[in-house]
Design a protein around this motif. Sequence first.
Motif, PDB file in Angstrom:
ATOM      1  N   ASN A   1       0.817  -1.068   0.058  1.00  0.00           N
ATOM      2  CA  ASN A   1       0.041   0.051  -0.168  1.00  0.00           C
ATOM      3  C   ASN A   1       0.743   1.394  -0.091  1.00  0.00           C
TER       4      ASN A   1
ATOM      5  N   GLN B   1      -5.158  -7.217   0.857  1.00  0.00           N
ATOM      6  CA  GLN B   1      -6.222  -6.460   1.286  1.00  0.00           C
ATOM      7  C   GLN B   1      -6.491  -5.421   0.196  1.00  0.00           C
ATOM      8  N   SER B   2      -5.492  -4.917  -0.641  1.00  0.00           N
ATOM      9  CA  SER B   2      -5.750  -4.017  -1.689  1.00  0.00           C
ATOM     10  C   SER B   2      -6.459  -4.705  -2.794  1.00  0.00           C
TER      11      SER B   2
ATOM     12  N   THR C   1      -9.952  -4.855  -1.388  1.00  0.00           N
ATOM     13  CA  THR C   1     -10.706  -3.714  -1.613  1.00  0.00           C
ATOM     14  C   THR C   1     -11.006  -3.362  -2.971  1.00  0.00           C
TER      15      THR C   1
ATOM     16  N   THR D   1     -14.223  -5.356  -3.201  1.00  0.00           N
ATOM     17  CA  THR D   1     -15.227  -4.744  -2.346  1.00  0.00           C
ATOM     18  C   THR D   1     -15.759  -3.479  -3.310  1.00  0.00           C
ATOM     19  N   CYS D   2     -14.931  -2.700  -3.868  1.00  0.00           N
ATOM     20  CA  CYS D   2     -15.463  -1.503  -4.522  1.00  0.00           C
ATOM     21  C   CYS D   2     -16.116  -2.154  -5.682  1.00  0.00           C
TER      22      CYS D   2
ATOM     23  N   PRO E   1     -15.655   2.087  -1.529  1.00  0.00           N
ATOM     24  CA  PRO E   1     -14.452   2.463  -0.541  1.00  0.00           C
ATOM     25  C   PRO E   1     -13.185   2.469  -1.282  1.00  0.00           C
TER      26      PRO E   1
ATOM     27  N   ARG F   1     -10.967   4.807  -1.321  1.00  0.00           N
ATOM     28  CA  ARG F   1      -9.875   5.273  -0.575  1.00  0.00           C
ATOM     29  C   ARG F   1      -8.989   4.134   0.423  1.00  0.00           C
ATOM     30  N   ASP F   2      -9.734   3.143   0.321  1.00  0.00           N
ATOM     31  CA  ASP F   2      -9.297   1.955   1.465  1.00  0.00           C
ATOM     32  C   ASP F   2      -7.873   1.505   0.812  1.00  0.00           C
ATOM     33  N   SER F   3      -7.782   1.456  -0.451  1.00  0.00           N
ATOM     34  CA  SER F   3      -6.152   1.086  -0.788  1.00  0.00           C
ATOM     35  C   SER F   3      -5.911   1.889  -2.007  1.00  0.00           C
TER      36      SER F   3
ATOM     37  N   HIS G   1      -7.951   3.757  -5.164  1.00  0.00           N
ATOM     38  CA  HIS G   1      -8.097   5.262  -5.121  1.00  0.00           C
ATOM     39  C   HIS G   1      -7.550   5.809  -6.509  1.00  0.00           C
TER      40      HIS G   1
END
Length: 867
Positions: free
Chosen positions: A228, A362-363, A366, A369-370, A387, A389-391, A395
Amino acid sequence: MIRQAKGKTPRRPPPKKPSNSQKDPVGVYCRVRPLGEEDEECCIEVISNTTIQLHAPDGLKANRNGEFKETQYSFKKVFGIKTSQMELFEDVAKPLVEDLIHCKNGLLFTYGVTGSGKTYTMTGSPGQGGLLPRSLDMIFNSISPYQAKRYVFKPDDKNGMEVQNQIDALLDRQKRDSQTSVPKTPTARRFDPEFADMISPDEACKAGGVDEDSSYSVFVSYIEIYNNYIYDLLEETPFDPIKPKPPQSKILREDQNHNMYVAGCTEVEVKSTEEAFEVFWRGQKKRRIANTQLNRESSRSHSVFIIKLAQAPLDADGDNVLQDKSQVNVSQLCLVDLAGSERTSRTRAEGSRLREAGNINQSLMTLRTCIEVLRENQMCGTNKMVPYRDSKVTHLFKNYFDGEGKVRMVVCVNPKADDYEETLLVMRFAEMTQEVEVARPVDRPICGFAAGRRQRNQAFKEELTRRLEERGGPLDGDSPTVLNQLLQSFPPLPPCEISGPNDDVTLPRLIEALEKRHKFRRMMVEEYNKTANMLKSVLQEQDSNLLSKENFIQEQRGRLGEKDKMIQNQKNEIDRLEKKSKMLEYKIDILQKTTNIYEEDKRSLQQELESREQRLQREMSEKRRMESRMQGIVTDAKLKWEKECERRVNAKQLEMQNKLWVKDEKLKQLKAIVTEGKSENREPQRPSREKDKVPAKRSASPSPVPTGPPVRPLHRRSHSAGGERWVDHKPNTNVDLDTVLQPNIPNSIKVNAPNEKALSKCDKYVLTHQEVASDGEIQTKLIKGEVFKTRGGGQSVQFTDIETLKQENPIASSRKRRSSESGPDGEPTEGSWTDVETRCSVAVEMRAGSNLGPGYQHHGYPKRRKP
Ligand code: ADP
Ligand code: MG
């Protein structure tokens, strides 16, 4: 969307303006790599060019009984193991490059498990160039004739692009040239053996519709996102071999158009495919070094190669790039090689590695999820926050999903059994991603200048050179120049040899001649400039004229197009309506016919109905008539017969009663005669009939049995002062015969059954009795008697005479006579008793509580109906 803000004051457009209502789904492609040599079991089968089928490997099948053994997944296109890099490029990346050249943004990423072929697909290997080198090659093949000189476009540090003036650009170029490290002109494909011959020349691609009146420049950036953090792979850092500095991470910023960019990221202007490769390779090398130094694994980082294409229109002369920042268009294509999508457990990471792996996942999580939220928002019309901005990865690319641009994903899969479970997850993510839609990029407005400026300018230059050459003629034998001509037209120089130290003629003469020449030259320059300016202004005027005409034509063409479209639309509409009206006419025709048929049917039915109704009416009236006739007949007959029956029954009854009566009387008289001799007392005898007839009643009444025959002599009741008092006995059973003459006995007690109380008060008794006469008619007899007191304390009636009243029916005398002539027993009923009756007197003893008497018999008869 990376674009320069138009106008002088930077304006912030409202966030998330939906510039375009048209949307396209994310294009998801699937590439299946060949099975490795060491692998045996294959879990994937390409069943069509859009579908693959996954089979659970043998080992897994044993444990999973409930799940599907085979699952199918569909994509925009599936590329099997035999697909070449070129084929993949043609389908997946070529449209993105074309878009890039036409000012539209694109995002292309490879997704999959480590070892599934992401890097192979994106970068490729020598002779097998991947999407990245092929994209670069296509870009340069398309724009190289129209490239701006280096440093004409210059990135500002806010994700924008400026246009430098010629001088500044020249100075920058000179500065670059002086730095010896950079080779001035790259020799074709000689940078690095690893990237040599990535693409064979016959595979060269070129975009169509490139705007020749624009100038282009390509800038590349190369970043890596690890754990990240964002690292710039092209950053020039002074290398310190003793104490190497760890790379500095970069941050994301939003520009004035709400686009995300890596702040301070190096953007290198490249002028050829080779140079671009070189830069990419530099970044690759840096990445490899950093990974080894910091003990990182490249499969866990995301690498992002950004190709920016700046383009601006040429000025009106078609000579230089227009010095107007607002006219610069910048589009970008991001090529992303994502980290391996496997779960943490599979990486067998420990300690800090585990944390890193977690972040990597995680990214990707994300990203998942996005995509999920986006899909839900789009499908269900919800407005959940995505979300991004979560990764850093999400983003950085949020504008692609929220704004506009083409997004494509190549899902790489390795068919080996070990990857099966991970591949399943990859497939699910890929399927979901396909359901997300991204706004289609819109076409950029074209600048106001006339088209074909570059060509005109080139043609003009060529023409000028040609003309000058024509006018020049040969100088020094065979090189004709304008200068020669000019030199010849000057006055000849005087001899310039100085004869001696005291020669003060030659020099002044020379000076004078030179001054003359100088003056002449100045005049000529002025003349030339004047003419040039004049020519220029004429040309400019012409140009602007042409421009306005062209604009006008363009405008008219646009209008014409619109009108054409309108006409076409209307034609279509007319066609449609005509078709519809024809259809309707046809329908109407059919309906008319049907209506006619129905109407005819209706008419005939109505006629039939009418005739039937008439018939019915007739029948009804006939029936009614018959009915009433029958009714009449029936009532007549009924009446007659009722009357007849009644009459007969009554007559019969009376007859029978009277017979009985007479017999009783005879018996009594006989008895009286018998007893007369023994005793002078004439006692009336109780008729034996009474005992036989109603024994039940008698047993119920208080002991009526006389102890013997009446012993008291007959005793006439003393007449009262008012004369005789009568018991007028009229039984209820008597028929009302409308007799005109009726006995009217004054001072009488009227009874319908003789009772003791009435008898005790009276001394005369009269019974109104009806019977059938010999002619069948009813005759009424008034049987009179005298009341005596008996010894037992009762009353006794001795009949003394009978009056007869008779009516005659003059019509039915014969029939009635006939029926009355023979009774039920076949013998004549009257005569045998009437004479006796007239002769004898009857005594009836009435006792208290007894309702016996001459009227008794009537009680058993049915009540008579009045006629
Ligand atoms: P990833 O980047 O997904 O981890 P790589 O691209 O590094 O995977 O691929 C792993 C190996 O498989 C490389 O040696 C590569 O050459 C090979 N490979 C991958 N895809 C293909 C393909 N379609 N054809 C031939 N070889 C391939
Ligand atoms: Mg890789």
